[in-house]
Design a protein around this motif. Structure first.
Motif, short mmCIF file in Angstrom:
data_model
loop_
_atom_site.label_atom_id
_atom_site.label_comp_id
_atom_site.label_asym_id
_atom_site.label_seq_id
_atom_site.Cartn_x
_atom_site.Cartn_y
_atom_site.Cartn_z
N ASP A 257 8.80 8.52 -2.51
CA ASP A 257 9.83 7.28 -2.18
C ASP A 257 9.09 6.57 -1.29
N PRO A 258 8.37 5.51 -1.45
CA PRO A 258 8.09 4.43 -0.31
C PRO A 258 8.16 4.32 1.10
N SER A 259 9.17 5.16 1.48
CA SER A 259 9.84 4.88 3.17
C SER A 259 9.95 6.12 3.33
N GLN A 260 8.93 6.99 2.27
CA GLN A 260 8.10 7.77 2.83
C GLN A 260 6.67 8.46 3.41
N VAL A 261 6.57 7.12 3.20
CA VAL A 261 4.47 7.03 3.42
C VAL A 261 4.45 6.38 4.88
N LEU A 262 3.92 6.95 5.41
CA LEU A 262 3.08 6.46 7.10
C LEU A 262 2.01 6.56 6.01
N ILE A 263 0.96 5.12 7.28
CA ILE A 263 0.20 4.86 7.10
C ILE A 263 -0.99 5.35 8.02
N THR A 264 -2.05 5.83 8.09
CA THR A 264 -1.97 6.11 9.18
C THR A 264 -4.20 5.92 9.35
N THR A 265 -4.76 6.12 10.12
CA THR A 265 -6.20 6.08 10.81
C THR A 265 -6.42 7.01 10.58
N GLY A 266 -6.35 7.59 8.99
CA GLY A 266 -7.65 9.10 8.40
C GLY A 266 -6.49 9.90 8.15
N SER A 267 -6.85 10.99 7.47
CA SER A 267 -5.67 12.37 7.61
C SER A 267 -5.85 12.32 8.71
N GLN A 268 -7.02 12.44 9.55
CA GLN A 268 -6.87 13.20 10.36
C GLN A 268 -6.37 12.44 11.87
N GLN A 269 -5.63 11.70 11.88
CA GLN A 269 -4.11 11.01 12.78
C GLN A 269 -3.09 11.88 12.33
N GLY A 270 -3.35 11.71 11.22
CA GLY A 270 -2.21 12.52 10.45
C GLY A 270 -1.37 13.93 11.03
N LEU B 153 0.66 -1.07 -0.29
CA LEU B 153 0.31 -0.04 -0.62
C LEU B 153 0.87 0.85 0.14
N ARG B 154 1.87 0.98 0.84
CA ARG B 154 2.59 2.66 0.92
C ARG B 154 3.69 3.06 -0.88
N GLU B 155 3.40 1.41 -1.23
CA GLU B 155 4.45 1.10 -2.77
C GLU B 155 3.92 2.59 -3.88
N GLN B 156 2.49 1.59 -3.10
CA GLN B 156 1.06 2.57 -4.23
C GLN B 156 0.82 3.95 -4.10
N VAL B 157 0.38 4.79 -2.63
CA VAL B 157 0.83 5.90 -2.41
C VAL B 157 1.79 6.71 -3.13
N ALA B 158 2.81 5.93 -3.33
CA ALA B 158 4.38 6.24 -3.77
C ALA B 158 3.92 6.89 -5.27
N VAL C 60 2.86 11.58 3.79
CA VAL C 60 4.48 11.60 3.20
C VAL C 60 4.90 13.09 3.68
N ALA C 61 6.21 12.39 4.63
CA ALA C 61 7.15 13.41 5.30
C ALA C 61 8.48 13.32 4.55
N PRO C 62 9.50 14.41 5.15
CA PRO C 62 10.65 14.33 4.47
C PRO C 62 11.22 13.55 5.08
N LYS C 63 12.98 13.08 5.12
CA LYS C 63 13.78 12.25 6.35
C LYS C 63 14.27 12.60 7.38
N THR C 64 13.71 14.06 7.48
CA THR C 64 14.09 14.77 8.47
C THR C 64 13.11 14.75 9.74
N VAL C 65 12.17 14.73 9.00
CA VAL C 65 10.35 14.33 10.54
C VAL C 65 10.21 13.29 10.13
#
Lengths: 400, 400
Positions: free
Chosen positions: A92-105, A79-84, A246-251
């Motif tokens: 990159d898929p490594s930048q993708v974090l799956i959350t329980t809705g964007s509200q959790q983001g 799923l992270r690959e599909q999002v990327a 989707v977040a940069p590596k620093t965060v």
């Protein structure tokens, strides 16, 4: 011995956490037979039920133990690959974090970036749920003046210093339905880069455009300076509670740690269901059907408004006025001079129609003449009847 | 112009948020063919896959729009009623909040009750995930001395003043497998009531008893002074990420508000699946099968330990020693004098067996001789081989 009442000592932040003002206002609208323009819900006609049924069965057949066991905090790899792959810049898929809705983001962003009294910037008006997600971290929420093209650069330039971030919803915004113009995006991106101002870009509605796609995301222009929030709620269904960051590596590592602490991981079963539904380009076939439905609903509302408020352009202070959203779920309207949407609502409900007053969407003092009209849930016939009822209510109360 | 590196200003709490020490330690155990006593995962043999398949199909057939739409922050009504009915004291469904696992309950509790530098009390050792959930609210975490019957009253009495709460896991605790005795529960409940000390009672393993049920929950003794956390992860499956909080009326509204801000609501589809599976008393038939499986696994581990460490009772300082958990998933062991579980782990992995060192489970200085052994995932044959490898490792390293 202490009395039982002394047992619970609440955290300071709890005093700022309150039920949604809008939910409280909408309690008056809970009457049978009402035509509601108040909802923020996607149309259930758009839920791909048959595809979900097939996906459930397949996920539980193919790898039940994987789907039902504890899983990685980052999210389900495919799923992270599909999002990327579906985002319009190099992710990159490594930048993708799956959350329980964007509200959790939003909750995770606040935890990682907001201290007590940190200044954070929001549009005016803005998505109330975002402010509610930020409030537990006790920020100083500062509104930036906004017009129909987005935040106004002069005001932002004055307020940017020391702000932890600017939260923006550039596409078919909740509540206004407005879209940030290309010129404004370019200017905002340049200012944010120059001033080192992080942007939190929330994009739940971006795929729901009616005629042409919106301009490129802010994050695509400067991925290192932005956190991007997306959601499956508006293109598949909200009840599975899945979105992504989707977040940069620093965060990213700190967001991941906040996610792990918050709930270990998003439900693996749901992630596999959505990955299964989305494979083979399902969204490319499905999303156009949502666009077509919502566009026809918007057109019905625009037609009804034009019919019932013929003086809108000639005498805007004496009439309801409104915008023409280019996508999404909401239209933003403004009552005649001297009227107040909160006061009007009970009279409208008496005539059988409900809306959301606009003032609560402003983090500071709101425009009390504004209101939000959702066009996605009622039928075309109901839209016409509802707008007629709204017009009758306004006419009646104008004479009072 | 600022450099991009200056863009992101992290919240102070982020410095205290770090990857799980245990996850880092366990990276050395990620080798093919290893027998792992390190996992904290329930046995996938216990997942009721057929029942989930039927429930998915039924939920999507009966009310797909309800299951897939946004829903109430409190949780799905029928599931809240089932939870209230299954608990062994008088719980009203209005006190039940459905969460994405009991882990989220810990996050919500921290948000509502913990300010920066608030004193909070935990057992010693305690569930590391709880400490990780509390840390973002920047508490002062104070360990209360504990023995095999639970927290020690004298130490608690000295530390209770001004504490926001004591977090306890009374049944088959993670990591020790210990159960708080009836006498200790009665004393703790009396002390907490007298001193106005709220208790956060976490009970994910309570249903997994082997011979007799554990004593009554602390919350049953004083519901107004306790928040109770439960989970479906160990009796049904973790991958649906559902648990619950039961809270008194004085705290519930703030927990609900924190839940709404965190993710709007738990996935309605998953809640309906679990409500569907649980109706008609399914857990009454299913949970005994988990108890029987885990008991046979525990017995295999006890047998293997007795066989490979025959001197445990005669020369406890020269041998591995261990407890006899009355339920749950974990057994707690202690290495011979002078040994250190973190140091031993790579040698054990070389011989084909993994465990979790115990020291990281202590909020303050841990007992470095301790280790946690999970008996639920490996087969009986693997348990015997794994304990043999552990015994060989200890024997070899004792001579060094």
């Amino acid at each position: 011995m202490n009395s039982p009442a002394s047992t619970w000592h609440m955290a300071r932040r709890a005093a700022r956490m309150n039920p949604s003002v809008i939910r409280e206002i909408l309690k008056v609208t809970e009457k049978p037979g009402i035509i509601s323009f108040a909802g923020g819900l996607p149309s259930p006609k758009t839920f791909p039920v048959a595809e979900f049924e097939a996906a459930c069965a397949k996920v539980l057949k193919d790898d039940p133990q994987g789907a039902l066991q504890y899983a990685a905090s980052e999210g389900f790899g495919p799923l992270r690959e599909q999002v990327a792959a579906m985002l319009p810049w190099n992710v990159d898929p490594s930048q993708v974090l799956i959350t329980t809705g964007s509200q959790q983001g939003l909750d995770l962003v606040a935890k990682v970036l907001v201290d007590a009294d940190s200044k954070i910037l929001v549009e005016s008006p803005t998505y109330l749920g975002a402010v509610m997600a930020f409030i537990p971290m006790e920020p100083n929420v500062v509104s930036v003046a906004s017009d129909e093209h987005g935040v106004i650069m002069d005001d932002l330039a004055q307020k940017a210093d020391g702000a932890r971030f600017l939260y923006v919803l550039p596409n078919f915004q909740n509540p206004t339905g407005n879209t940030m113009s290309e010129a404004r995006r370019a200017a905002l991106s340049a200012l944010a880069t120059e001033r080192g101002l992080p942007l939190i870009e929330d994009n739940p509605y971006g795929d729901l455009w009616f005629d042409t796609p919106p301009p490129a995301p802010l994050t695509a222009r400067n991925p290192e300076g932005c956190i991007y929030l997306g959601s499956f709620s508006k293109v598949l269904a909200p009840g599975l509670r899945l979105g992504f960051v989707v977040a940069p590596k620093t965060v990213y590592p700190k967001l991941l740690q906040a996610k792990q602490a918050a709930d270990l991981h998003s439900p693996g079963f749901n992630q596999r269901m959505i990955a299964e539904v989305m494979k083979d380009g399902f969204l490319d076939r499905h999303v156009p059907t949502i666009r077509a439905l919502y566009k026809s609903q918007r057109d019905a509302m625009l037609d009804a408004l034009a019919q019932h408020f013929p003086d809108a352009s000639r005498q805007p202070d004496q009439s309801l006025t409104w915008n023409t959203p280019a996508g999404g779920m909401f239209l933003w309207a403004r009552l005649p001079k001297g009227m107040n949407a909160v006061d009007l609502l009970p009279y409208a409900v008496d005539k059988g129609v409900a809306f959301v007053p606009g003032a609560p969407f402003y983090a500071d003092h709101g425009d009390e003449r504004t209101l939000r009209l959702s066009f996605v849930t009622p039928s075309v016939e109901e839209i016409h009847r509802g707008v007629a009822a709204l017009a009758a209510t306004i006419k009646e109360r104008q004479g009072v």
